[in-house]
Motif scaffolding. Structure first.
Motif, PDB file in Angstrom:
ATOM      1  N   PRO A   1     -24.952  -9.645 -63.200  1.00  0.00           N
ATOM      2  CA  PRO A   1     -24.639  -9.172 -61.846  1.00  0.00           C
ATOM      3  C   PRO A   1     -24.156 -10.323 -60.983  1.00  0.00           C
ATOM      4  CG  PRO A   1     -27.011  -9.244 -62.191  1.00  0.00           C
ATOM      5  CD  PRO A   1     -26.384  -9.523 -63.513  1.00  0.00           C
ATOM      6  N   ALA A   2     -23.320 -10.015 -60.008  1.00  0.00           N
ATOM      7  CA  ALA A   2     -22.803 -11.061 -59.121  1.00  0.00           C
ATOM      8  C   ALA A   2     -23.903 -11.641 -58.241  1.00  0.00           C
ATOM      9  CB  ALA A   2     -21.672 -10.493 -58.263  1.00  0.00           C
ATOM     10  N   ASP A   3     -24.886 -10.835 -57.888  1.00  0.00           N
ATOM     11  CA  ASP A   3     -25.975 -11.258 -57.011  1.00  0.00           C
ATOM     12  C   ASP A   3     -27.063 -11.959 -57.838  1.00  0.00           C
ATOM     13  OD1 ASP A   3     -28.030 -11.588 -55.194  1.00  0.00           O
ATOM     14  OD2 ASP A   3     -27.897  -9.553 -54.375  1.00  0.00           O
ATOM     15  N   ASP A   4     -27.341 -13.211 -57.500  1.00  0.00           N
ATOM     16  CA  ASP A   4     -28.368 -13.959 -58.231  1.00  0.00           C
ATOM     17  C   ASP A   4     -29.743 -13.300 -58.148  1.00  0.00           C
ATOM     18  OD1 ASP A   4     -26.622 -15.829 -59.150  1.00  0.00           O
ATOM     19  OD2 ASP A   4     -27.301 -17.470 -57.855  1.00  0.00           O
ATOM     20  N   LYS A   5     -30.010 -12.575 -57.065  1.00  0.00           N
ATOM     21  CA  LYS A   5     -31.305 -11.914 -56.932  1.00  0.00           C
ATOM     22  C   LYS A   5     -31.467 -10.809 -57.974  1.00  0.00           C
ATOM     23  CE  LYS A   5     -31.981 -12.843 -51.998  1.00  0.00           C
ATOM     24  NZ  LYS A   5     -32.170 -12.242 -50.642  1.00  0.00           N
ATOM     25  N   GLU A   6     -30.363 -10.187 -58.338  1.00  0.00           N
ATOM     26  CA  GLU A   6     -30.411  -9.178 -59.398  1.00  0.00           C
ATOM     27  C   GLU A   6     -30.452  -9.834 -60.773  1.00  0.00           C
ATOM     28  OE1 GLU A   6     -27.521  -6.032 -59.121  1.00  0.00           O
ATOM     29  OE2 GLU A   6     -27.318  -6.344 -56.945  1.00  0.00           O
ATOM     30  N   LEU A   7     -29.770 -10.968 -60.904  1.00  0.00           N
ATOM     31  CA  LEU A   7     -29.747 -11.676 -62.185  1.00  0.00           C
ATOM     32  C   LEU A   7     -31.131 -12.215 -62.536  1.00  0.00           C
ATOM     33  CD1 LEU A   7     -28.229 -12.988 -64.593  1.00  0.00           C
ATOM     34  CD2 LEU A   7     -27.751 -14.932 -63.069  1.00  0.00           C
ATOM     35  N   TYR A   8     -31.727 -12.927 -61.579  1.00  0.00           N
ATOM     36  CA  TYR A   8     -33.057 -13.508 -61.797  1.00  0.00           C
ATOM     37  C   TYR A   8     -34.082 -12.598 -61.124  1.00  0.00           C
ATOM     38  CZ  TYR A   8     -30.040 -17.464 -62.874  1.00  0.00           C
ATOM     39  OH  TYR A   8     -29.045 -18.272 -63.390  1.00  0.00           O
ATOM     40  N   GLY A   9     -34.558 -11.629 -61.867  1.00  0.00           N
ATOM     41  CA  GLY A   9     -35.420 -10.605 -61.288  1.00  0.00           C
ATOM     42  C   GLY A   9     -36.797 -11.118 -60.914  1.00  0.00           C
ATOM     43  N   GLU A  10     -37.465 -10.374 -60.061  1.00  0.00           N
ATOM     44  CA  GLU A  10     -38.822 -10.727 -59.643  1.00  0.00           C
ATOM     45  C   GLU A  10     -39.826 -10.605 -60.790  1.00  0.00           C
ATOM     46  OE1 GLU A  10     -39.829  -8.353 -56.298  1.00  0.00           O
ATOM     47  OE2 GLU A  10     -38.352  -9.286 -54.954  1.00  0.00           O
ATOM     48  N   ASP A  11     -39.426  -9.940 -61.876  1.00  0.00           N
ATOM     49  CA  ASP A  11     -40.321  -9.800 -63.023  1.00  0.00           C
ATOM     50  C   ASP A  11     -40.314 -11.024 -63.934  1.00  0.00           C
ATOM     51  OD1 ASP A  11     -37.787  -9.556 -64.010  1.00  0.00           O
ATOM     52  OD2 ASP A  11     -38.081  -7.598 -64.960  1.00  0.00           O
ATOM     53  N   GLY A  12     -39.515 -12.042 -63.572  1.00  0.00           N
ATOM     54  CA  GLY A  12     -39.478 -13.273 -64.369  1.00  0.00           C
ATOM     55  C   GLY A  12     -38.453 -13.264 -65.490  1.00  0.00           C
ATOM     56  N   TYR A  13     -37.691 -12.182 -65.618  1.00  0.00           N
ATOM     57  CA  TYR A  13     -36.683 -12.072 -66.675  1.00  0.00           C
ATOM     58  C   TYR A  13     -35.273 -12.206 -66.096  1.00  0.00           C
ATOM     59  CZ  TYR A  13     -40.258 -10.424 -69.930  1.00  0.00           C
ATOM     60  OH  TYR A  13     -41.374 -10.335 -70.732  1.00  0.00           O
TER      61      TYR A  13
END
Length: 262
Positions: free
Chosen positions: A173-185
């Motif tokens: 995904p273009a958004d880093d927040k979606e790429l590096y999820g809050e679940d640690g993956y």
């Protein structure tokens, strides 16, 4: 001496020369045989040893190259008959080889390369609303995936095209927040575009994706990969960081010459 029987009928100059040559030959044999036995005992390799298919990355150094194998480390090829091969730095390959020596001049092993199959090697691409259609989302059949050596390696069955090479892409995904999820993956997606050009002819296909552009910290748990599976539909595959897999069990006698991918 046992094993060597030479008889002489007369003592002459020719006979003396033969005796000297025979003595020299025996001295060389006695000197070399223990050394060969020592090498065999220490290294544990023989000319009959052959590895299974293994993933490796080509590294070019000057006018030569070596392989950085995901399992065996750095490999220096001692083949003298590889003038046909044009190495490209960073190219992924599937190789089998005969290991010869350990700790060879700064490399982990010296090897004789037996097979070397080049694999389509790609980077992770960025998915946006504008290019979503370019990547497509056709089903991928017979997918087998693994992560090793900093790459995600994909084996699948391609339905060969008549004209247009299929596009197989690993996207983020273009958004880093979606790429590096809050679940640690790290969240990625496999996208496949056949361009509606298929012939019904199946062909094993392989592609390897460089993951080095991703920021994998010590706290990263692994990778979650979405894909449209031909068998299971929309699904998610989880790769745990602590359990790498080189997924080469299906890759014996692999012929990629007919693959039509980009």
């Amino acid at each position: 001496m046992p094993g060597f029987c030479i008889f002489y009928t007369e003592i002459n100059e020719k006979t003396l020369i033969m005796k000297k040559l025979h003595g020299l030959f025996m001295a060389i044999c006695l000197a070399v045989i223990p050394a060969l036995q020592s090498c065999d005992d220490v290294e544990g390799y023989s000319l009959g040893d052959m590895t299974p298919p293994l993933w490796a990355t080509v590294r070019v150094t000057g006018s030569a190259f070596y392989l950085d194998c995901d399992v065996w480390g750095t490999l220096w090829p001692v083949n003298t008959n590889m003038g046909w091969y044009n190495p490209a730095d960073g190219q992924r390959v599937i190789t089998t080889f005969n290991p010869l020596w350990d700790n060879y001049e700064g490399f982990d092993h010296a090897v004789k390369i037996l097979t070397l199959e080049q694999v389509l090697t790609k980077e992770v691409e960025t998915l946006t609303p504008e290019n979503d259609g370019d990547f497509g989302n056709d089903p991928v059949y017979g997918a087998s995936m693994g992560i090793s050596g900093g790459y995600m390696n994909l084996y699948f069955t391609q339905n060969l095209p008549a004209k247009t090479r299929h596009r197989i892409s690993l996207v983020r995904p273009a958004d880093d927040k979606e790429l590096y999820g809050e679940d640690g993956y790290i969240h990625l997606e496999l996208r496949y575009n056949t361009y509606d050009d298929v012939t019904g002819i199946p062909q094993p296909a392989v592609v390897s994706y460089n993951l080095n552009s991703l920021d994998m910290t010590s706290e990263t748990k692994g990778i979650k990969l979405k894909l449209n599976s031909g068998e299971d539909g929309e699904t998610e595959v989880v790769f745990e960081r602590e359990s790498p897999d080189d997924n080469t069990e299906k890759m014996r006698n692999l012929d990629l010459s007919k693959v039509q991918l980009k």
